[in-house]
Design a protein around this motif. Structure first.
Motif, PDB file in Angstrom:
ATOM      1  N   THR A  32     -23.817  30.119  25.323  1.00 51.75           N
ATOM      2  CA  THR A  32     -25.240  30.472  25.352  1.00 51.75           C
ATOM      3  C   THR A  32     -25.562  31.489  26.453  1.00 51.75           C
ATOM      4  OG1 THR A  32     -25.864  28.713  26.902  1.00 51.75           O
ATOM      5  CG2 THR A  32     -25.891  28.170  24.537  1.00 51.75           C
ATOM      6  N   CYS A  37     -32.125  25.793  27.583  1.00 50.13           N
ATOM      7  CA  CYS A  37     -32.229  24.970  26.374  1.00 50.13           C
ATOM      8  C   CYS A  37     -33.450  24.067  26.544  1.00 50.13           C
ATOM      9  CB  CYS A  37     -30.968  24.158  26.163  1.00 50.13           C
ATOM     10  SG  CYS A  37     -29.462  25.149  26.060  1.00 50.13           S
ATOM     11  N   THR A  40     -35.895  21.631  20.689  1.00 50.37           N
ATOM     12  CA  THR A  40     -34.946  21.084  19.717  1.00 50.37           C
ATOM     13  C   THR A  40     -35.418  21.415  18.310  1.00 50.37           C
ATOM     14  OG1 THR A  40     -36.071  18.942  19.637  1.00 50.37           O
ATOM     15  CG2 THR A  40     -34.234  19.161  21.202  1.00 50.37           C
ATOM     16  N   ILE A  41     -34.454  21.342  17.384  1.00 44.43           N
ATOM     17  CA  ILE A  41     -34.750  21.555  15.966  1.00 44.43           C
ATOM     18  C   ILE A  41     -33.847  20.607  15.178  1.00 44.43           C
ATOM     19  CG2 ILE A  41     -33.086  23.454  15.788  1.00 44.43           C
ATOM     20  CD1 ILE A  41     -34.989  24.794  13.784  1.00 44.43           C
ATOM     21  N   TRP A  48     -30.489  19.675  17.105  1.00 48.89           N
ATOM     22  CA  TRP A  48     -29.844  20.767  17.826  1.00 48.89           C
ATOM     23  C   TRP A  48     -30.759  21.213  18.962  1.00 48.89           C
ATOM     24  CZ3 TRP A  48     -25.513  23.768  15.695  1.00 48.89           C
ATOM     25  CH2 TRP A  48     -25.001  23.246  14.502  1.00 48.89           C
ATOM     26  N   VAL A  50     -32.273  24.185  21.214  1.00 51.87           N
ATOM     27  CA  VAL A  50     -32.565  25.613  21.061  1.00 51.87           C
ATOM     28  C   VAL A  50     -32.521  26.228  22.450  1.00 51.87           C
ATOM     29  CG1 VAL A  50     -34.253  27.321  20.303  1.00 51.87           C
ATOM     30  CG2 VAL A  50     -34.027  25.152  19.056  1.00 51.87           C
ATOM     31  N   ARG A  59     -30.194  34.035  21.211  1.00 52.06           N
ATOM     32  CA  ARG A  59     -30.720  32.717  20.864  1.00 52.06           C
ATOM     33  C   ARG A  59     -29.544  31.866  20.406  1.00 52.06           C
ATOM     34  NH1 ARG A  59     -33.577  36.830  18.864  1.00 52.06           N
ATOM     35  NH2 ARG A  59     -35.677  37.090  19.669  1.00 52.06           N
ATOM     36  N   LEU A  61     -28.260  27.741  19.034  1.00 61.59           N
ATOM     37  CA  LEU A  61     -28.471  26.360  18.630  1.00 61.59           C
ATOM     38  C   LEU A  61     -27.226  25.592  19.035  1.00 61.59           C
ATOM     39  CD1 LEU A  61     -29.914  26.837  15.032  1.00 61.59           C
ATOM     40  CD2 LEU A  61     -31.164  26.618  17.183  1.00 61.59           C
ATOM     41  N   VAL A  78     -34.453  32.321  15.601  1.00 60.39           N
ATOM     42  CA  VAL A  78     -34.050  30.912  15.498  1.00 60.39           C
ATOM     43  C   VAL A  78     -34.033  30.440  14.048  1.00 60.39           C
ATOM     44  CG1 VAL A  78     -34.704  28.543  16.117  1.00 60.39           C
ATOM     45  CG2 VAL A  78     -34.749  30.337  17.847  1.00 60.39           C
ATOM     46  N   ALA A  82     -30.930  28.726  12.236  1.00 63.04           N
ATOM     47  CA  ALA A  82     -31.054  27.418  11.586  1.00 63.04           C
ATOM     48  C   ALA A  82     -30.578  27.475  10.140  1.00 63.04           C
ATOM     49  CB  ALA A  82     -32.497  26.930  11.658  1.00 63.04           C
TER      50      ALA A  82
END
Length: 92
Positions: A32, A37, A40-41, A48, A50, A59, A61, A78, A82
């Motif tokens: 990263t 971070c 989250t997603i 995950w 973000v 970006r 994940l 993002v 995703a």
């Protein structure tokens, strides 16, 4: 062990996938670019993190458990990351 794959998307942006069983903090920092971070997603029953790095703008994940780390990163937004992460399937 670490596996790293990268490619350019159809619109000329970069996407990469990291998979490792190494030390989580080391792998995540490298993958990263030490991004923050802070969100989250949920993707396919996994939460995950973000992460965003401003220079260079990247970006990421991040998903990990006690044995595996997966990072999907790139210069796409993002939502595109995703969508890509959604296509990943465990090896059978």
């Amino acid at each position: 062990m670490r596996l790293y794959l990268g490619y350019t998307s159809s619109d000329g942006r970069y996407i990469s996938v990291w998979q490792s069983n190494g030390h989580a903090s080391d792998v995540i920092a490298a993958a990263t670019n030490s991004g923050a971070c802070d969100a989250t997603i949920d993707i396919v029953d996994r939460t995950w993190d973000v992460c965003v790095t401003l220079r260079p703008l990247t970006r990421s994940l991040v998903w990990h458990d006690q044995k595996h780390i997966i990072v999907v990163a790139g210069t796409v937004d993002v939502d595109a990351l995703a969508a890509f992460a959604h296509t990943l399937q465990p090896a059978s």
